[in-house]
Design an enzyme around this catalytic site. Sequence first.
Site, PDB file in Angstrom:
ATOM      1  N   LYS A 183       0.848  -1.209   0.000  1.00  0.00           N
ATOM      2  CA  LYS A 183       0.000   0.000   0.000  1.00  0.00           C
ATOM      3  C   LYS A 183       0.878   1.251   0.000  1.00  0.00           C
ATOM      4  CE  LYS A 183      -1.884   2.719   3.001  1.00  0.00           C
ATOM      5  NZ  LYS A 183      -1.877   4.029   2.322  1.00  0.00           N
ATOM      6  N   GLU A 257      10.398   0.773  10.243  1.00  0.00           N
ATOM      7  CA  GLU A 257      11.377   1.836  10.015  1.00  0.00           C
ATOM      8  C   GLU A 257      10.632   3.135  10.263  1.00  0.00           C
ATOM      9  OE1 GLU A 257      12.960   4.726   8.777  1.00  0.00           O
ATOM     10  OE2 GLU A 257      13.044   4.038   6.698  1.00  0.00           O
ATOM     11  N   CYS A 291      13.452  10.625   6.878  1.00  0.00           N
ATOM     12  CA  CYS A 291      13.427  10.096   8.248  1.00  0.00           C
ATOM     13  C   CYS A 291      14.796  10.215   8.918  1.00  0.00           C
ATOM     14  CB  CYS A 291      12.926   8.663   8.270  1.00  0.00           C
ATOM     15  SG  CYS A 291      13.694   7.634   7.043  1.00  0.00           S
ATOM     16  N   GLU A 388      10.049  15.105  15.626  1.00  0.00           N
ATOM     17  CA  GLU A 388      10.370  15.048  14.196  1.00  0.00           C
ATOM     18  C   GLU A 388       9.502  16.076  13.461  1.00  0.00           C
ATOM     19  OE1 GLU A 388       9.206  11.469  11.959  1.00  0.00           O
ATOM     20  OE2 GLU A 388      11.186  11.506  11.044  1.00  0.00           O
TER      21      GLU A 388
HETATM   22  P1  NDP Z   1       1.931   7.733   8.611  1.00  0.00           P
HETATM   23  O1  NDP Z   1       2.794   6.953   9.515  1.00  0.00           O
HETATM   24  O2  NDP Z   1       0.514   7.976   8.998  1.00  0.00           O
HETATM   25  O3  NDP Z   1       1.881   7.051   7.160  1.00  0.00           O
HETATM   26  C1  NDP Z   1       2.732   6.060   6.671  1.00  0.00           C
HETATM   27  C2  NDP Z   1       1.943   5.008   5.904  1.00  0.00           C
HETATM   28  O4  NDP Z   1       1.098   4.257   6.799  1.00  0.00           O
HETATM   29  C3  NDP Z   1       0.987   5.578   4.859  1.00  0.00           C
HETATM   30  O5  NDP Z   1       0.890   4.685   3.769  1.00  0.00           O
HETATM   31  C4  NDP Z   1      -0.317   5.629   5.638  1.00  0.00           C
HETATM   32  O6  NDP Z   1      -1.445   5.719   4.831  1.00  0.00           O
HETATM   33  C5  NDP Z   1      -0.259   4.324   6.389  1.00  0.00           C
HETATM   34  N1  NDP Z   1      -1.082   4.232   7.590  1.00  0.00           N
HETATM   35  C6  NDP Z   1      -1.649   5.235   8.324  1.00  0.00           C
HETATM   36  N2  NDP Z   1      -2.300   4.735   9.396  1.00  0.00           N
HETATM   37  C7  NDP Z   1      -2.150   3.382   9.346  1.00  0.00           C
HETATM   38  C8  NDP Z   1      -2.573   2.297  10.175  1.00  0.00           C
HETATM   39  N3  NDP Z   1      -3.271   2.510  11.288  1.00  0.00           N
HETATM   40  N4  NDP Z   1      -2.233   1.043   9.831  1.00  0.00           N
HETATM   41  C9  NDP Z   1      -1.486   0.799   8.726  1.00  0.00           C
HETATM   42  N5  NDP Z   1      -1.063   1.791   7.905  1.00  0.00           N
HETATM   43  C10 NDP Z   1      -1.377   3.068   8.200  1.00  0.00           C
HETATM   44  O7  NDP Z   1       2.641   9.103   8.312  1.00  0.00           O
HETATM   45  P2  NDP Z   1       1.951  10.466   7.837  1.00  0.00           P
HETATM   46  O8  NDP Z   1       1.961  10.474   6.370  1.00  0.00           O
HETATM   47  O9  NDP Z   1       0.615  10.697   8.480  1.00  0.00           O
HETATM   48  O10 NDP Z   1       2.968  11.525   8.406  1.00  0.00           O
HETATM   49  C11 NDP Z   1       2.866  11.936   9.768  1.00  0.00           C
HETATM   50  C12 NDP Z   1       4.208  12.198  10.350  1.00  0.00           C
HETATM   51  O11 NDP Z   1       4.922  10.981  10.382  1.00  0.00           O
HETATM   52  C13 NDP Z   1       5.102  13.133   9.544  1.00  0.00           C
HETATM   53  O12 NDP Z   1       4.893  14.446   9.890  1.00  0.00           O
HETATM   54  C14 NDP Z   1       6.460  12.657   9.916  1.00  0.00           C
HETATM   55  O13 NDP Z   1       6.874  13.282  11.095  1.00  0.00           O
HETATM   56  C15 NDP Z   1       6.275  11.192  10.150  1.00  0.00           C
HETATM   57  N6  NDP Z   1       6.689  10.364   9.012  1.00  0.00           N
HETATM   58  C16 NDP Z   1       7.866   9.740   9.107  1.00  0.00           C
HETATM   59  C17 NDP Z   1       8.313   8.972   8.067  1.00  0.00           C
HETATM   60  C18 NDP Z   1       9.607   8.293   8.159  1.00  0.00           C
HETATM   61  O14 NDP Z   1      10.061   7.702   7.182  1.00  0.00           O
HETATM   62  N7  NDP Z   1      10.247   8.340   9.293  1.00  0.00           N
HETATM   63  C19 NDP Z   1       7.563   8.832   6.818  1.00  0.00           C
HETATM   64  C20 NDP Z   1       6.296   9.510   6.834  1.00  0.00           C
HETATM   65  C21 NDP Z   1       5.911  10.237   7.902  1.00  0.00           C
HETATM   66  P3  NDP Z   1      -1.917   7.192   4.390  1.00  0.00           P
HETATM   67  O15 NDP Z   1      -0.849   7.782   3.579  1.00  0.00           O
HETATM   68  O16 NDP Z   1      -3.087   6.968   3.560  1.00  0.00           O
HETATM   69  O17 NDP Z   1      -2.212   7.926   5.638  1.00  0.00           O
END
Ligand code: NDP
Length: 497
Positions: A183, A257, A291, A388
């Site tokens: 996904k 991660e 990240c 972060e």
């Molecule tokens: P999320 O952790 O919500 O999203 C990452 C992935 O998980 C997306 O594909 C998301 O779908 C999906 N997801 C969301 N909720 C669930 C769940 N309950 N079960 C399984 N999968 C889920 O990150 P965000 O995009 O909301 O970003 C929020 C914050 O997270 C950022 O501001 C940043 O600080 C941090 N972040 C950190 C990352 C890293 O690599 N360290 C990467 C991304 C974000 P969908 O996109 O549809 O919400």
Amino acid sequence: MTFEYAPAPESRSIVDIADSYGLFIDGAFVDTIDGAQFKTVNPATEEVLSSITEAGAEDVDRAVRAARRAYEDVWGPMSGRERSKYIYRIARLIQERSRELAVLETLDNGKPIRESRDVDLPLVAAHFFYYAGWADKLEHAGFGPSPRPLGVAAQVIPWNFPLLMLAWKVAPALAGGNTVVLKPAETTPLTALAFADICRQADLPPGVVNILTGAGATGRALVEHPDVDKVAFTGSTEVGRQIMKGVAGTTKRLTLELGGKAANIVFDDAPIDQAIEGIVNGIFFNQGHVCCAGSRLLLQESIADEAIASLQRRLGTLRLGDPMDKNTDVGAINSAAQLERIAELADSGDAEGAMRWTAPCQLPDRGYWFPPTVFTGVTQAHRIAREEIFGPVLSVLTFRTPDEAVEKANNTPYGLSAGIWTEKGSRILWMAARMRAGVVWANTFNRFDPTSPFGGYKESGFGREGGIQGLGPYLNTDTMDYDNAIRIGFGVSEVAR
Ligand code: NDP
């Protein structure tokens, strides 16, 4: 001095974006059974790019069943040698279509074309080439004489490096003989859908790779599906926690991660011009949506004023604007929600008494933008030093001694990466041994290679992606050659699991 450049836009005629996309299940694009539609937009212009399917629970079930069938009938029993041919074919197709994929990534994500073209896409292809090479040599990789795949892998990825995160997840899974349901993030589905087309072009057997677009609920339904053997997630620590709870008490294997708050540490003997470039690359690359970004700059006190002045001079030359322009250094923030999060955290810096400096640049009228920003006078207690931000915001702290630098660098719940800038090799080794971080860069930052493992300590997650270590989480290691596994870099706790 800043040079004036004429616009040099990349052409978007190479991409052909459909008005709407279905789900990629069992080798074909299909309509949803119980899902809905949502729009994906270009964050630089707010233009709607396409209508995307949000997969429902029944779609998830259908995709997992397709992956299970493909695992049992075709991909699992196939020899490693045959599997590697498919993965090499995918790698070559990615190279052939790299310009198209780079343009698509930039349109959907907002990152500068220079980065998607010169960093993301070469690394994506390199990952598939690297793991294709392992597919027929698994018995020599240190996992015992006949390592076996786990089965069906559920993979959920974020929006900051959409195609690269897909490569980090899909390539080792396929090399190990697993099938995949992936996904992509809600805001960046287009390159994953193009990858689905590449799987078709490569004649990958139906069901080996399935792509389910959707939002958080789709991700949750996928990782909680009872017939999934392995869950791999990259994203926020908060969602990582929820997934860990959901997986607890099952036999599913899990790698996470998660976030980071890396320290980029500059000593007074560092080559300062090189360090400034490393600081800029560390936090302003990909708008800070990284990240492992060097979001906390630790400067040795004696050079702090000089370094901050040089940094500000350098930031004054960065070009912010149209991500499709080949001269652009800083692109758009990926979504309105992320922009709001960055702005809120930056405001907390003002409220808590840090000093904000903003690079002089004109923000476009439409789209989501945040200028490169530096906070000085930051203390360990400030939110901008602890949380972060995931945006182009740097928090500067100072230190006097190496011990203090170690103390401050490790004073975070995260532990993904760190950077050390000094001319002394002995100091690099001394510092690196004390960093509680999965990756430590010395006199450089944000360097990636498919042969090198990447992953975190503490709240940055567990498990490694990349390198030989990245294969382990996709293999049944009951018969692991423990001594060899430790020699090649597995931690004792990982081996003992
Ligand atoms: P999320 O952790 O919500 O999203 C990452 C992935 O998980 C997306 O594909 C998301 O779908 C999906 N997801 C969301 N909720 C669930 C769940 N309950 N079960 C399984 N999968 C889920 O990150 P965000 O995009 O909301 O970003 C929020 C914050 O997270 C950022 O501001 C940043 O600080 C941090 N972040 C950190 C990352 C890293 O690599 N360290 C990467 C991304 C974000 P969908 O996109 O549809 O919400």
